[in-house]
Each structure stands twice: as C-alpha cells, then as structure tokens.
Design an enzyme around this catalytic site. Structure first.
Site, PDB file in Angstrom:
ATOM      1  CG  ASN A 118      -0.420   0.716   2.401  1.00  8.85           C
ATOM      2  OD1 ASN A 118      -0.447   1.946   2.479  1.00  8.85           O
ATOM      3  ND2 ASN A 118       0.111  -0.064   3.354  1.00  8.85           N
ATOM      4  CG  PHE A 122      -0.136   9.307   7.290  1.00  8.48           C
ATOM      5  CD1 PHE A 122      -0.033   7.947   7.566  1.00  8.48           C
ATOM      6  CD2 PHE A 122       0.829  10.157   7.825  1.00  8.48           C
ATOM      7  CE1 PHE A 122       1.002   7.451   8.360  1.00  8.48           C
ATOM      8  CE2 PHE A 122       1.861   9.680   8.622  1.00  8.48           C
ATOM      9  CZ  PHE A 122       1.951   8.326   8.884  1.00  8.48           C
ATOM     10  CB  SER A 191       4.005   5.777   7.140  1.00 10.58           C
ATOM     11  OG  SER A 191       3.493   5.680   5.819  1.00 10.58           O
ATOM     12  CG  ASN A 193       3.147   4.437   1.802  1.00  9.47           C
ATOM     13  OD1 ASN A 193       3.942   4.074   0.936  1.00  9.47           O
ATOM     14  ND2 ASN A 193       2.445   3.588   2.525  1.00  9.47           N
ATOM     15  CB  THR A 194       4.260  10.623   4.827  1.00 11.27           C
ATOM     16  OG1 THR A 194       2.881  10.263   4.920  1.00 11.27           O
ATOM     17  CG2 THR A 194       4.402  12.122   5.035  1.00 11.27           C
ATOM     18  CE  LYS A 233       3.125   0.260  12.971  1.00  7.21           C
ATOM     19  NZ  LYS A 233       1.706   0.051  12.612  1.00  7.21           N
ATOM     20  CG  ASN A 262       4.666   1.299   9.387  1.00  4.47           C
ATOM     21  OD1 ASN A 262       3.943   0.821   8.518  1.00  4.47           O
ATOM     22  ND2 ASN A 262       4.430   2.477   9.948  1.00  4.47           N
TER      23      ASN A 262
END
Length: 359
Positions: A118, A122, A191, A193-194, A233, A262
């Site tokens: 994915n 966020f 994450s 993805n940021t 995390k 993560n």
C-alpha cells in the site's frame, strides 16, 4: 479489505470479495462494520474475548492480541473491532488536517505470498472528525462483564504538506487532541508513504521530536490528571546500529514502549510477482522475518522490562507465538485479517494463553 465474518462464511466469501479492487473492498468492509456495530447484526463477526490479562506500560491489557493501526484510519469502527475479541485496538494514523493521501490505485494484493503493498499516505478525515468518532464509541461504557475493557490506542502523524522541519508541530497538535481519549498514544514515524517521514527515525531528528513530545506529555498529564503512555512505531528496514540508537533515545526521553514494525520497502520475498514493483510498504508474511529481527534487537537493547508491541507477518497462531518468542510482550495483526478473517483473533489469543500457562 474483505468483509470480516466467522471463518465458516469467510472461506466462501473471500474469492468473491477478492474480485474487488483492494481499496474498494476495504471501504465496503468499513462501511458495513460502521453500520452494523452495536446492532444485532454484529453477531456476524462477534466472538468472545479470550481472557489473558497482562500489565504493560501501566495498562491492563485483557489479552495479548490487538489490531494494528492503518485499518481504521478514521476511528469509525471501534465498537465493531471490540466485538471481535481484540484485547486492544489502535486506530489512525490521524493528521491535524484532512488529506486525500496518494493518487489511486494505491493498494495491491499479492495473494501468492499472503501480502499487501500500500501507498495510501495517511489518507484521513482529519483530527476533528477522528475525535468525534472516538467519542461516539461505546466500548468503554458497555464493558464485557467478566473481562477488562478493551484498550484503545490512537496513532498520530504529520500532514504530507507540512515540511519535515515543522513535523513536530503536527505531532504536538495531534497529541493535544487525542491525549484525553487514548489509553495510549502512538507516534508514527515509520510509514514509507509520506515523503521524508522516516528521516524522523534518525538520531538527531528523533531526539528533537521525542524531547518535544515528552515535554508536552508532562503538561497534558497535569492538566488532564492522567498519564497516557507513549509508544513509538518504527520500521523494519533498520540495521542493528540504528535500532540501538532508537532504543537509547526511547529510554532517554521516557517513552513507555515501542511498536515494531511498520511495512517494509524490501521486495526480495515477492520478486517477480504481479504488483511486486509497486511503490509503497509491503506487509503480511514477507515482513515477518524482518519484524522479528527488529523485535529481537530491540529486546536485547532495551532489556526485559521495556514494553514492545510486535506487528508484522502474523497469519497464524504460530506466527503470534514466534513474535512473542522474539521478544514482544503483545502483538498486533492487520494483513492477517485479510487472508485469514476474524477467526485469527481468537486463534492467536488462545494460543498465546496456552503458551503462557505452559511456561
């Protein structure tokens, strides 16, 4: 994510549901759970909670199996997940302002490896909507009678448009908002993805962030007359030296625990499969080994008393037991629900209960 239901029905429904685009199936699931929670229809996914209490970070966990953040980003379905027998549920990641996340398509199944990729980024409705949903949840009011109430973790992050140099501002805004409502708060710095978010795991950036968060927590604890534990995390894509620096920084700033891990950027385990080269974080079975390695390294660096929540690649009771054996105190699942359904919650919790009783 496919509809959550008892395993006897889930096995029949999964092939049909896997025909949907993964994100569309995920939203359909959450819509269904939101509509049916706290109604007689919730019996379709309800299960008795396994009673396996453990004290951790000053909290009383009713059992050692939780839901990982990322599934219910807007905290819409807390009561539905409580009904499934989780000992604790973590919702979010929430950011101060609403944001759409990355362009679609942004979620991909790799069923040959029980995995997902994915790059959602966020996507959420923002802090105000998130808190409104948290306050609607009834799980604390209804209780369970014979066992302790499920615990709720609230996971916070930064907006994509916020420059990384101002990331602390976003975390403090979110911390102020979620603090009164959380059993624990998770600082998500892992994450993939940021843009640049994982740079917050580096020694100087992490030191500055956790210093600011710890200072704000002291003020919030005094004003709300409660001390909510803080977890951080982290990613699986760290070497032993990086893990050691993070461990020392967590201790130095009085963090109450760590969540490992993560999703991963590594693709070795899915090389050559359809969608394997999609950008984003890989979760599910392929992250299990890296997650367990980081958990073990954290345990060695932190010692026996520091709380670790283990997450990554749990698709069976044996996987949950292996995570505990690596050094975790409790575990979280997410991708396992997609491939195994809600029966995994009780299966893992019962296995961990038996394992502890035989120790």
């Amino acid at each position: 994510m496919p509809l959550l239901m008892p395993s006897s029905l889930y096995g029949l429904a999964r092939p049909f549901l896997f025909g949907f685009d993964p994100e569309h199936a995920h939203e359909l699931t959450l819509d269904g759970l939101a509509r049916t929670q706290n109604t007689p229809l919730a019996c379709a996914y309800s299960a008795p909670r396994v009673n396996d209490p453990i004290q951790l970070a000053g909290l009383h966990f009713p059992n050692r199996v939780g839901l990982a953040a990322g599934l219910d980003k807007n905290a819409r379905c807390i009561d539905a997940f409580a009904a499934m027998g989780f000992g604790f549920v973590e919702v979010g990641t929430v950011t101060p302002k609403a944001q759409p996340g990355n362009p679609k398509p942004r979620m991909f199944r790799l069923p040959q490896r029980d995995a997902l990729i994915n790059r959602l980024g966020f996507n959420n409705e923002g802090l105000d909507a998130f808190l409104a949903n948290v306050q609607k949840a009834r799980f604390r009011k209804t209780g369970t009678g014979t066992t302790s109430p499920m615990l709720l973790g609230l996971n916070i992050g930064k907006n994509a448009a916020t420059p990384i140099e101002r990331a602390v501002d976003d975390y403090l805004l979110c911390l102020d908002g979620v603090y009164p409502h959380a059993d624990y708060v998770t600082i998500n710095i892992s994450s993939p993805n940021t843009a640049n978010l994982r740079t917050l795991q580096s020694d100087e950036a992490l030191d500055a962030l956790l210093g600011a968060v710890a200072e704000r927590r002291e003020a919030l604890a005094a004003s709300h007359n409660k001390r909510s534990p803080l977890f951080v995390k982290i990613a699986p894509d760290l070497d032993e030296a990086q893990v050691a620096v993070i461990a020392a920084t967590l201790k130095r700033h009085g963090m109450d625990g760590v969540i490992a891990t993560n999703t991963t950027l590594a693709r070795d385990a899915v090389k050559g499969l359809p969608h394997a080269d999609e950008a984003g974080g890989l979760s599910g079975a392929p992250v299990r080994e890296a997650s367990n390695r980081v958990v073990a390294q954290l345990r060695a660096a932190l010692g026996s008393g520091f709380p670790i929540i283990g997450v990554g690649g749990i698709l069976s009771a044996a996987d949950a037991k292996a995570k505990i054996a690596a050094g975790a105190d409790v575990v979280q699942i997410y991708t396992g629900l997609i491939y195994r359904g809600p029966a995994l919650v009780r299966e893992a919790a019962q296995a961990l209960l038996r394992d502890r009783s035989q120790a």
